[in-house]
Each structure stands twice: as C-alpha cells, then as structure tokens.
Design a protein around this motif. Structure first.
Motif, PDB file in Angstrom:
ATOM      1  N   GLY A  68       0.776  -1.230   0.000  1.00  0.00           N
ATOM      2  CA  GLY A  68       0.000   0.000   0.000  1.00  0.00           C
ATOM      3  C   GLY A  68       0.805   1.276   0.000  1.00  0.00           C
ATOM      4  O   GLY A  68       0.250   2.351  -0.226  1.00  0.00           O
ATOM      5  N   HIS A  71      -8.879   6.356  -7.663  1.00  0.00           N
ATOM      6  CA  HIS A  71      -7.670   5.647  -7.219  1.00  0.00           C
ATOM      7  C   HIS A  71      -7.009   6.330  -6.031  1.00  0.00           C
ATOM      8  O   HIS A  71      -6.501   5.655  -5.125  1.00  0.00           O
ATOM      9  CB  HIS A  71      -6.669   5.547  -8.378  1.00  0.00           C
ATOM     10  CG  HIS A  71      -7.021   4.521  -9.395  1.00  0.00           C
ATOM     11  ND1 HIS A  71      -6.636   3.201  -9.296  1.00  0.00           N
ATOM     12  CD2 HIS A  71      -7.734   4.623 -10.553  1.00  0.00           C
ATOM     13  CE1 HIS A  71      -7.087   2.525 -10.349  1.00  0.00           C
ATOM     14  NE2 HIS A  71      -7.756   3.364 -11.120  1.00  0.00           N
ATOM     15  N   SER A 113      -6.385   4.495  -2.482  1.00  0.00           N
ATOM     16  CA  SER A 113      -5.048   4.220  -1.946  1.00  0.00           C
ATOM     17  C   SER A 113      -4.943   4.599  -0.477  1.00  0.00           C
ATOM     18  O   SER A 113      -3.970   4.214   0.188  1.00  0.00           O
ATOM     19  CB  SER A 113      -3.986   4.967  -2.760  1.00  0.00           C
ATOM     20  OG  SER A 113      -4.033   6.367  -2.539  1.00  0.00           O
ATOM     21  N   SER A 142      -5.954   1.970   3.158  1.00  0.00           N
ATOM     22  CA  SER A 142      -4.858   1.037   3.452  1.00  0.00           C
ATOM     23  C   SER A 142      -5.334   0.013   4.485  1.00  0.00           C
ATOM     24  O   SER A 142      -6.067   0.364   5.413  1.00  0.00           O
ATOM     25  CB  SER A 142      -3.657   1.800   4.014  1.00  0.00           C
ATOM     26  OG  SER A 142      -3.289   2.859   3.161  1.00  0.00           O
ATOM     27  N   TYR A 161      -5.571  -1.567  -0.831  1.00  0.00           N
ATOM     28  CA  TYR A 161      -5.285  -1.142  -2.206  1.00  0.00           C
ATOM     29  C   TYR A 161      -3.824  -1.408  -2.512  1.00  0.00           C
ATOM     30  O   TYR A 161      -2.941  -1.093  -1.706  1.00  0.00           O
ATOM     31  CB  TYR A 161      -5.601   0.346  -2.356  1.00  0.00           C
ATOM     32  CG  TYR A 161      -5.314   0.944  -3.722  1.00  0.00           C
ATOM     33  CD1 TYR A 161      -6.274   0.930  -4.723  1.00  0.00           C
ATOM     34  CD2 TYR A 161      -4.082   1.551  -3.988  1.00  0.00           C
ATOM     35  CE1 TYR A 161      -6.021   1.501  -5.964  1.00  0.00           C
ATOM     36  CE2 TYR A 161      -3.821   2.133  -5.228  1.00  0.00           C
ATOM     37  CZ  TYR A 161      -4.791   2.102  -6.207  1.00  0.00           C
ATOM     38  OH  TYR A 161      -4.545   2.672  -7.447  1.00  0.00           O
ATOM     39  N   ILE A 207      -0.793  -0.287  -4.455  1.00  0.00           N
ATOM     40  CA  ILE A 207      -0.440   0.972  -5.105  1.00  0.00           C
ATOM     41  C   ILE A 207       0.311   0.768  -6.415  1.00  0.00           C
ATOM     42  O   ILE A 207       0.156   1.552  -7.353  1.00  0.00           O
ATOM     43  CB  ILE A 207       0.360   1.873  -4.137  1.00  0.00           C
ATOM     44  CG1 ILE A 207       0.455   3.300  -4.686  1.00  0.00           C
ATOM     45  CG2 ILE A 207       1.746   1.296  -3.857  1.00  0.00           C
ATOM     46  CD1 ILE A 207       0.965   4.311  -3.690  1.00  0.00           C
ATOM     47  N   THR A 219       7.279   6.105  -6.160  1.00  0.00           N
ATOM     48  CA  THR A 219       6.635   5.744  -4.911  1.00  0.00           C
ATOM     49  C   THR A 219       7.652   5.873  -3.791  1.00  0.00           C
ATOM     50  O   THR A 219       8.579   5.072  -3.685  1.00  0.00           O
ATOM     51  CB  THR A 219       6.091   4.298  -4.963  1.00  0.00           C
ATOM     52  OG1 THR A 219       5.211   4.161  -6.074  1.00  0.00           O
ATOM     53  CG2 THR A 219       5.339   3.961  -3.685  1.00  0.00           C
ATOM     54  N   THR A 233       0.595   7.770  -1.358  1.00  0.00           N
ATOM     55  CA  THR A 233      -0.686   7.508  -2.020  1.00  0.00           C
ATOM     56  C   THR A 233      -0.521   7.541  -3.531  1.00  0.00           C
ATOM     57  O   THR A 233       0.480   8.044  -4.060  1.00  0.00           O
ATOM     58  CB  THR A 233      -1.746   8.572  -1.637  1.00  0.00           C
ATOM     59  OG1 THR A 233      -1.458   9.802  -2.327  1.00  0.00           O
ATOM     60  CG2 THR A 233      -1.777   8.823  -0.140  1.00  0.00           C
ATOM     61  N   ALA A 234      -1.512   7.003  -4.199  1.00  0.00           N
ATOM     62  CA  ALA A 234      -1.622   7.219  -5.635  1.00  0.00           C
ATOM     63  C   ALA A 234      -1.936   8.686  -5.875  1.00  0.00           C
ATOM     64  O   ALA A 234      -2.528   9.351  -5.025  1.00  0.00           O
ATOM     65  CB  ALA A 234      -2.724   6.336  -6.216  1.00  0.00           C
ATOM     66  N   ARG A 250       2.490   9.942  -8.196  1.00  0.00           N
ATOM     67  CA  ARG A 250       2.431   9.462  -6.826  1.00  0.00           C
ATOM     68  C   ARG A 250       2.504  10.673  -5.904  1.00  0.00           C
ATOM     69  O   ARG A 250       3.033  11.724  -6.273  1.00  0.00           O
ATOM     70  CB  ARG A 250       3.614   8.523  -6.513  1.00  0.00           C
ATOM     71  CG  ARG A 250       3.602   7.232  -7.296  1.00  0.00           C
ATOM     72  CD  ARG A 250       2.578   6.256  -6.736  1.00  0.00           C
ATOM     73  NE  ARG A 250       2.713   4.941  -7.359  1.00  0.00           N
ATOM     74  CZ  ARG A 250       2.106   4.592  -8.479  1.00  0.00           C
ATOM     75  NH1 ARG A 250       1.347   5.472  -9.125  1.00  0.00           N
ATOM     76  NH2 ARG A 250       2.259   3.377  -8.968  1.00  0.00           N
TER      77      ARG A 250
END
Length: 496
Positions: free
Chosen positions: A124, A173, A177, A180, A183, A185, A272, A281-282, A289
């Motif tokens: 995640g 999305h 994200s 958690s 999801y 990522i 990321t 997060t997305a 990111r």
C-alpha cells in the motif's frame, strides 16, 4: 451561459461554486455543519447530511444565475472517510472521518501484526496509522456488529455524491489508496485477498481516476437538485487533492499547502516514496504518486482560541502581529487533537510552554500560528529526507486570507509560497475538473482560470530565531510526551 458546478464537503462546511467556461466565479454558497465527537478520539458525521447539503447548495447556485446552462458537475470531499451503506444505499452508521478520528488503534496494531509492517508498506505504500481506512472498517466489523451485518457498500463524500447523482458505484484511485492496506499501489487495483479478509461482505467500488466521468445525472437527482437530467458528473476525489488542482499544484515537483480546519500537504512526484511517518498515495491522475502529510489542527486551533477569548479574527491577527516573532517567549505544540504526520501520535496533546501573567491573547494567538508553522516545517523536512523533490510551494485554503499566517509559515520554514488569485479551494478545483471532462474543444488550463498573483518570501532577520525555536519545538514534544500520554489516557477514561 455554459458553466460547471463544483461542490466540496469539508470538515466544518460544504461549499459550492458556479464557474463559467473562462474560470470566472458566477456564484458561491456554503453550508456550515458540525462533526460529532461522541467519545475522546472519535470524529463522525452523518453521511446523509452530505447529500442534503449538496441539494441545497445546487438549488441556491442555480437560482443565483438566471438562464445558466450547467454542462458538468464536479464533486469533492474530506477524506479518507469510511461511510458504509446497505443494499438500499442507506448509511448503516455515521461516517468515520479521516486521521483526526483515532479510535482504531487496536485494529491498527492487530492488522500490522497479522500482515507485517514491511508487507503493508510494500503493497500500500504506507504503514497503518489513524489516517488509514482499512482499520476503521475493521473497527466497525468488531465494535458495531449490527451495522456491519447490514453493510454492503463503501463511500467517501465525493463518491457518495456521485452515487446519489448518477447511480454509479465508483471510487477514485487516490481515495482508494488511502483505504490502506486494501489497495495495491503499484498494481493500481484492490488487493483482493486483503479486501476479502477485512471487508468481505462489502462490494468493492469500481476504480477510476478523479477527472473521469462517473455517469450522468438521473431523473430523480435532477428533480431534487435542479440540475438537468443527463449532465455528466465526474468521479471526484479527496478535498486536499482537489485543492491542489484548483491552484495548479498537482504537477511533478509541486507541494500544495492547504490552510484549513486542518493543515494538509501534498507533494507530487513520479516515484513511490515510502517513509513510516508520512502517507504514500496514488496521485489524482495516472502516472503520479504523492507523499502527503497533515496536521490534526490548524484552523481548528485558531478557531478554538477565537471562541475561548471572545475576540474576532481581525483583532487577534492585529494583536498577534504586534506580539512579534517568538510570541514574547511562548512556545506551543499544536497537538490539541493528537497529531498525524510526522509524529503519528494520536495521544499527543497541546502544550503551551513559557506562560507568564503578562502574556496576552495576542501572544497566545501568535504562538498558535507559529506552532502550526513549526508543524509544517517538520513535515517538509521529513518529506525531503524521504526523497521528495519539492521545487515550488503553492498555498491554498481559507487561511490564506490572513497574510500574517502565510508570512509566519514562510519565516519559520524558510520557503517561498506562491499564492493564486482564487483561494476558494476544492469546490473550484472540482468545477475545473468537470470543465476539462466536458470540454467541447481544447480543455481549460488552470493557469488561465487561476493565475498566481503573489509570492510570500521569508524574512531573513527571523531565520536564527525560528531555527532555535524549531529545535526547542522538537525537544518539547520528546520531553513531555510520556506525561502527555498519561493525561490522554485519563481523558479517554473520563469520556468513556
């Protein structure tokens, strides 16, 4: 006149805006509301209010501009929130709000033990904290079994509005994200095994991007809102990310600093970045990111002081400016509702050090402004240590109306802040995303809708003072946290 309508559901109010094709604001409206705090560490809200306020705002905005032609609707809201609903889309209990709600500590600890901290971060992006949605779902399953037995769908404010307007069950999305650890990522999809384990009876919403079209306004929604049937509605996302869009602070290298009830920071990149003290997060758009952080109080702290003293904001700001840098020897920790990033400590509490009989309410207000600025500096330094490439900072939100607060943050952090022409916030960003999604020709550019008009530069003469104050700020938390944790436990016991 062709225009788009944007509505944002915030922590203390919902705001709506009607914007023409060139970005001119034709009408605004707002509805104040309160959250519920039934126990220490709990922050909830009745999700039905979100739709009621949308309907009211839409009606007022449409009535304000005779002959308006709405071509798109944008939605946004605070988050991550956990609103569970039944088969008929009726909420089964009040929504549990984002990281300011700290009830799920036991679930965070247990899920981390069960899944492993390293694996949770790999899947995640972030470790589990009070910001994570998954433990809050688990809390409902364990502590509210009657509601859990009826729960079939998961919503956040934006997706709730999209559902009521279009009948589509979708989530963007970026919001996903933050549920958690449910999801993935890197894969950009729900983690099926963990979803089944912790959210089994709930249907997973279809994932799309914030600016995608969720669907069209239904006949029933049209009759309630006055928005014509068939008008497209975007998927939308969490307010901080929509605010970043509203000021053009969503490109790689940007940092959005949102001055609101809480303070929120969103740094955008392509990689990321993982660090235990921040949220990974997305992004709101494909290929991006975010490394994000948030203070649990900012505007909530200044509002508390306003209510406590009985003074109005102009008085307090004038007195705080007269107090001067350092607040005449006061130092405040702004952790009045626990703290999110970077200390991730729900049992942190506010501390005011150095009080003497000669201190005034202006000194206290100045110390509060400096406390939030010190919190921002702590977050920015943590982001950069994790590898964030921060090239420009854009300020947004209601707190930008007071230039003293902006100046204090620049002085404490040593950073230049760019201020856009329009700081109305997420509702404007939602309207912009709707305009882009429904454009007949070339889509609008946010730099045309909302140009930058001012830059706030740090005052070099305050640098040494604030460097020393920051060191003391860090020391004060570490030195007082054991006692403060004991007091937080006493508060929980007293409110049980």
């Amino acid at each position: 006149m062709r225009c788009t309508l944007g509505v944002d559901i915030g922590t203390s109010s919902s705001k709506g805006v009607l914007v023409d094709a060139d970005g001119a604001i034709l009408a605004t409206a707002s509805r104040a509301h309160d959250v519920s705090r039934p126990h220490s560490g709990w922050v909830e809200m009745d999700g039905r209010v979100w739709w009621e306020e949308f309907v009211s705002l839409a009606g007022e905005l449409i009535a304000a501009v005779p002959g308006v032609e709405i071509v798109g609707v944008g939605v946004s809201g605070m988050g991550p929130c956990i609103l569970l609903a039944d088969e008929e889309d009726e909420p089964v209990r009040p929504a549990i709000l984002y990281g300011v709600d700290t009830r799920a500590g036991e679930q965070i600890e247990r899920m981390t033990d069960e899944l492993g901290a390293e694996e949770i971060a790999r899947v995640g992006g972030s470790l589990l904290t009070s910001q994570a949605g998954g433990p809050k779902i688990a809390w409902i399953a364990e502590r509210d079994p009657e509601a859990w037995a009826r729960a079939r769908r998961l919503f956040m404010p934006a997706s709730w509005l999209a559902r009521r307007l279009t009948g589509e069950y979708v989530l963007d999305h970026q919001s996903a994200s933050q549920v958690s650890p449910l999801y993935d990522i890197e894969a950009g999809r729900w983690h099926d095994e963990w979803w089944e384990r912790y959210a089994g009876p709930i249907e997973a919403p279809e994932l799309r991007w914030a600016g995608d079209i969720a669907g069209a306004v239904t006949a029933d929604a049209a009759s309630l809102t006055g928005i014509p049937e068939g008008v497209p509605v975007i998927v939308g996302t969490i307010d901080a990310w929509t605010e970043a869009v509203s000021v053009g602070a969503h490109e790689v290298g940007d940092l959005m600093l949102m001055y609101g009830t809480t303070m929120f920071l969103v740094a955008t990149g392509e990689q990321t970045l993982r660090t235990p003290s921040m949220w990974t997060t997305a992004g709101a758009f494909p290929g991006t990111r975010n490394l994000a952080g948030g203070l649990s109080t900012s505007g909530a702290l200044t509002a508390w002081l306003k209510d406590l003293t009985g003074a109005d904001y102009p008085e307090l700001l004038a007195e705080a400016e007269a107090s001067g840098p350092g607040a005449r020897g006061l130092l405040m920790l702004p952790y009045f509702a626990g703290e999110r990033t970077p200390i991730q400590d729900p049992d942190a509490r506010g501390v005011i050090a150095g009080l003497a009989l000669e201190h005034t309410r202006g000194d206290l207000y100045r110390a509060a402004l400096e406390a939030t600025a010190l919190g921002v500096r702590h977050n920015v330094e943590t982001m950069r240590a994790a590898g964030a490439d921060i090239r420009r900072i854009v300020a947004v939100g209601g707190g930008t109306q007071g230039r003293l607060w902006l100046q204090v943050v620049s002085d404490v952090t040593g950073l230049v802040q760019e201020v856009p022409d329009k700081t109305i916030g997420a509702s404007f960003g939602a309207a912009f995303l709707a305009a882009v999604a429904t454009a007949e020709g070339d889509p609008a550019e946010i730099r045309d809708w909302n140009p930058l008009v001012e830059s706030i530069h740090p005052a070099p003469e305050t640098r040494a003072l604030y460097d020393e104050l920051f060191d003391r700020y860090r020391w004060l938390y570490e030195s007082s946290k054991d006692l403060v944790h004991e007091l937080a436990a006493d508060q929980r016991e007293a409110s049980a």
